[in-house]
Design an enzyme around this catalytic site. Sequence first.
Site, PDB file in Angstrom:
ATOM      1  N   ASP A 121       1.158  -1.027  -0.272  1.00 12.60           N
ATOM      2  CA  ASP A 121      -0.087   0.303   0.185  1.00 12.60           C
ATOM      3  C   ASP A 121       0.736   1.407   0.042  1.00 12.60           C
ATOM      4  O   ASP A 121       1.455   2.036   0.705  1.00 12.60           O
ATOM      5  CB  ASP A 121      -1.044   0.167   1.017  1.00 12.60           C
ATOM      6  N   ASP A 320      -1.620   5.497  -6.742  1.00 10.82           N
ATOM      7  CA  ASP A 320      -1.789   4.748  -5.403  1.00 10.82           C
ATOM      8  C   ASP A 320      -2.142   2.764  -6.453  1.00 10.82           C
ATOM      9  O   ASP A 320      -2.101   2.941  -7.160  1.00 10.82           O
ATOM     10  CB  ASP A 320      -3.352   5.146  -5.528  1.00 10.82           C
TER      11      ASP A 320
END
Length: 440
Positions: A121, A320
Amino acid sequence: MKLSVSLPPFFFFFLLLLLLHTPQTLALNPNCEAQDQGSDLKVFHVFSPCSPFKPSTPLSWEETVLQLQADDKARLQFLSSLVAGRSVVPIASGRQITQNPTYIVRVKVGTPPRTFLMAMDTNNDAAWLPCDGCVGCSSSVVYSPVKSISTRNVNCGAPQCKQVPNPTCAGSACAFNLTYGSSSIAANLVQDTVKLAADPVPGYAFGCIQKTTGSSVPAQGLLGLGRGPLSLLSQTQHLYQSTFSYCLPSFKALNFSGSLKLGPVAQPKRIKFTPLLKNPRRSSLYYVNLIGIRVGRRIVDIPPAALAFNPTTGAGTIFDSGTVFTRLVEPAYIAVRDAFRRRVGRNLVVTSLGGFDTCYKVPINAPTITFMFKGMNVTLPQDNLLIHSTVGGITCLAMAAAPDNINSVLNVIANMQQQNHRVLYDVPNSRLGVARERCT
Ligand SMILES: *[C@@H]1O[C@H](CO)[C@@H](O)[C@H](O)[C@H]1NC(C)=O
Ligand SMILES: *[C@@H]1O[C@H](CO)[C@@H](O)[C@H](O)[C@H]1NC(C)=O
Ligand SMILES: *[C@@H]1O[C@H](CO)[C@@H](O)[C@H](O)[C@H]1NC(C)=O
């Protein structure tokens, strides 16, 4: 299946040995067993044959797309909450949202080491793992401090305890709470040796989850690649100098793994860069300056406010790894989509699929789309822009506007648009690089 009776007995012995040697796996797929070398970790898609998180019954193409879209909705809500600096209200949904992480890496933790398939992440800082005795964790693969001789608790007075959200003292040990997606997590802060490919990192501080609610928590933990406190970057500063890159394999090429390369040494030299922007209020997010979007060779007319970086509101564009399909704020998306539709052909019928509103049931001749960042244009080929169903014969533009129940100010360059590119995060030089690469 018909088994030949003439197989020699050692064949079965060999098979048994293989089975005994792969306790947590999976298939007898050589790709899954290959060990990580040097400072490079293999990156697997959650639907890969090497992933224990792949759906137990294979999903149809359409179901896969809808599942990924549903996961994205939870992800975007989470990102919006980071930007807004408040926790999220879970999305009302007919079914449970299982916010699967999209990409996982193999990390060994403790002495003797136990292997975890942790979610990558880029927009989260700390790492955390399901802990032995955890209430609400879904994984049977757990970190057990009593079984590791190199574990230790972090004291309340330790500097790391000031870097976790909502720290409390459990006896003299540091504990903390946080929200991730629609889940809440209560964890103890512990330190242990974490092995990334061939590199042991002693005393790595991470959360050992005691209790969790909701279903957003990746089953075998999360590896935060943000740039804030307690992230991988801050804890391995001496080893990797806050530099990493990844190549994310396509979710269609399920037998391929990508790679996460840690440290400045083996990074590509031929790569284009754009500056990373700093938002002091949201220090873990990787903001870049998206200045325009081209469809084919035409620059799309987008209101400047839709792309502008604003540290106060959190508006702007981030890269992301956890969102699947790129989302643009509504005025930007509509402008891009309309330009795309015009280029494909005004006379073709446009249909929708789930959250995608630009789909065609006939073969199309699609233009490229170029993201124009400050100092770097990235032109995406069709594989990064379109999803096709092989059976239903439908093709969709794989981008969308931010979900309408989220008051979003954020443009998110998501992983489908990054697949088969190397994306380099060079924090010391405050820049992000992108180069085409086929992940293998
Ligand atoms: C993936 O690899 C396995 C083992 O090498 C092979 O049996 C399988 O056919 C491959 N699948 C695809 C979709 O290529
Ligand atoms: C953290 O969570 C635990 C368990 O849910 C709760 O008892 C505790 O009060 C929480 N602490 C903080 C600081 O919110
Ligand atoms: C990106 O493309 C635009 C428009 O085609 C061009 O004007 C600009 O110079 C390019 N930027 C870079 C860094 O190549």
